[in-house]
Design a protein around this motif. Sequence first.
Motif, PDB file in Angstrom:
ATOM      1  N   GLU A 214       0.835  -1.219   0.000  1.00  0.00           N
ATOM      2  CA  GLU A 214       0.000   0.000   0.000  1.00  0.00           C
ATOM      3  C   GLU A 214       0.861   1.258   0.000  1.00  0.00           C
ATOM      4  O   GLU A 214       0.386   2.345  -0.304  1.00  0.00           O
ATOM      5  N   GLU A 215       2.124   1.096   0.346  1.00  0.00           N
ATOM      6  CA  GLU A 215       3.023   2.252   0.392  1.00  0.00           C
ATOM      7  C   GLU A 215       3.680   2.541  -0.957  1.00  0.00           C
ATOM      8  O   GLU A 215       4.632   3.309  -1.027  1.00  0.00           O
ATOM      9  N   SER A 216       3.216   1.925  -2.026  1.00  0.00           N
ATOM     10  CA  SER A 216       3.723   2.101  -3.401  1.00  0.00           C
ATOM     11  C   SER A 216       5.044   1.374  -3.599  1.00  0.00           C
ATOM     12  O   SER A 216       6.105   1.987  -3.692  1.00  0.00           O
ATOM     13  N   LEU A 217       4.975   0.069  -3.649  1.00  0.00           N
ATOM     14  CA  LEU A 217       6.197  -0.694  -3.903  1.00  0.00           C
ATOM     15  C   LEU A 217       5.876  -2.026  -4.555  1.00  0.00           C
ATOM     16  O   LEU A 217       4.736  -2.493  -4.517  1.00  0.00           O
ATOM     17  N   LEU A 218       6.914  -2.562  -5.152  1.00  0.00           N
ATOM     18  CA  LEU A 218       6.812  -3.903  -5.712  1.00  0.00           C
ATOM     19  C   LEU A 218       7.131  -4.872  -4.574  1.00  0.00           C
ATOM     20  O   LEU A 218       8.247  -4.852  -4.045  1.00  0.00           O
ATOM     21  N   PRO A 219       6.169  -5.687  -4.155  1.00  0.00           N
ATOM     22  CA  PRO A 219       6.479  -6.604  -3.044  1.00  0.00           C
ATOM     23  C   PRO A 219       7.430  -7.696  -3.534  1.00  0.00           C
ATOM     24  O   PRO A 219       7.048  -8.598  -4.262  1.00  0.00           O
ATOM     25  N   GLY A 220       8.672  -7.560  -3.155  1.00  0.00           N
ATOM     26  CA  GLY A 220       9.724  -8.408  -3.705  1.00  0.00           C
ATOM     27  C   GLY A 220       9.689  -9.834  -3.181  1.00  0.00           C
ATOM     28  O   GLY A 220       9.224 -10.101  -2.066  1.00  0.00           O
ATOM     29  N   GLY A 257      16.600  -7.369  -2.929  1.00  0.00           N
ATOM     30  CA  GLY A 257      16.156  -7.558  -4.308  1.00  0.00           C
ATOM     31  C   GLY A 257      16.911  -8.734  -4.892  1.00  0.00           C
ATOM     32  O   GLY A 257      17.981  -9.092  -4.389  1.00  0.00           O
ATOM     33  N   THR A 258      16.355  -9.305  -5.930  1.00  0.00           N
ATOM     34  CA  THR A 258      17.034 -10.431  -6.568  1.00  0.00           C
ATOM     35  C   THR A 258      18.437 -10.029  -6.993  1.00  0.00           C
ATOM     36  O   THR A 258      19.405 -10.765  -6.780  1.00  0.00           O
ATOM     37  N   ALA A 259      18.541  -8.836  -7.597  1.00  0.00           N
ATOM     38  CA  ALA A 259      19.855  -8.386  -8.056  1.00  0.00           C
ATOM     39  C   ALA A 259      20.712  -7.946  -6.867  1.00  0.00           C
ATOM     40  O   ALA A 259      21.863  -8.362  -6.723  1.00  0.00           O
ATOM     41  N   ALA A 260      20.143  -7.145  -5.973  1.00  0.00           N
ATOM     42  CA  ALA A 260      20.913  -6.564  -4.851  1.00  0.00           C
ATOM     43  C   ALA A 260      21.073  -7.538  -3.681  1.00  0.00           C
ATOM     44  O   ALA A 260      21.846  -7.266  -2.758  1.00  0.00           O
ATOM     45  N   GLU A 261      20.312  -8.621  -3.692  1.00  0.00           N
ATOM     46  CA  GLU A 261      20.304  -9.615  -2.599  1.00  0.00           C
ATOM     47  C   GLU A 261      19.984  -8.898  -1.282  1.00  0.00           C
ATOM     48  O   GLU A 261      18.979  -8.201  -1.210  1.00  0.00           O
TER      49      GLU A 261
END
Length: 307
Positions: A214-220, A257-261
């Motif tokens: 709800e805070e404007s994000l992609l739920p990773g 993140g997948t890239a940033a781990e």
Amino acid sequence: MPRKVDSQFVWMDGKVVAAEDAKISFFSHIIHYGTAVFEGIRCYDGKLGPAVFRLKEHLQRLRRSAKGYFMEYPWTDEQLTAAISDLIKRHKFKECYIRPVVLTGEGFMGVRPRECEINTCIAVWSWGAYLGPEALEKGIRAKITQQRKFMPTALDPTIKASGHYLNSVLATKEAAAGGYQEGILLNAHGRVAEGAGENIFIIKKGTLITNSSEESLLPGITRDSVLQIAEHLKIPTRIQQIPVEDLMSADEAFMTGTAAEVTPISEVNDMQVGEGRRGPLTERLQKSYLSAVRGNLEGFEHWLTKI
Ligand SMILES: Cc1ncc(COP(=O)(O)O)c(C=O)c1O
């Protein structure tokens, strides 16, 4: 300009082609209007040999993203899994990044994608630490950018769409111009939304805190993995809004993140966060995450798909 990734083959709509032949038409809708959805996935060389981390969840998100933009594709998750496995084997990669893209191709020109082809493509390439080799240990210097995250009333941030990333592109440019390694975007309410390509966690008095979609994000998927690992480690977790003051006064902070781990945040806007280095709980979670991705965290082996 030489390509900066070591992909040799690309899977395009069921065929494997040489990377230099992986081309799409200038008249593809994606080029004009940004209509593609995609995933970023990693394959790690671990206990089982090369294995893909949380492939099922990434493929589920890809399908959901595509549906959100009326871009349904004919491939089953089993077919995409086989395609990814085949590509990794052809490259003889043990570890790599995997990038499936579903794009709106040729058809009528115009904003409304009428009778356009939907193309599904997959590339793989070698990709080390996304935010630099030292970032995982030392942490990064992040900047809260002027660029705000788009509002969910404009675009659905839970969809991983190419066009959505123009927001992140501007944030990363702004952060890099100021000498920072990553940008953090605030939402329309001025609270922390997420990094340009990562979710944000803070630690306060031993509790792990992250915000909700709800805070404007992609739920990773990494965010979800870290939350599950924290529960396993009996670290208390809380989902709540993150005002900027809470980030600045956190005992520890990190990005996922997948890239940033799991990358520690050492500074935000030139102010030290916590001790200004990877904190003890961050280190525990990071080490457990990096064990899980290689099949070395007991109870989490089901997250891996062997190649
Ligand atoms: C904007 C944004 N938020 C969060 C994430 C983290 O998602 P995941 O952990 O599924 O890679 C990503 C990376 O894909 C991203 O681009």
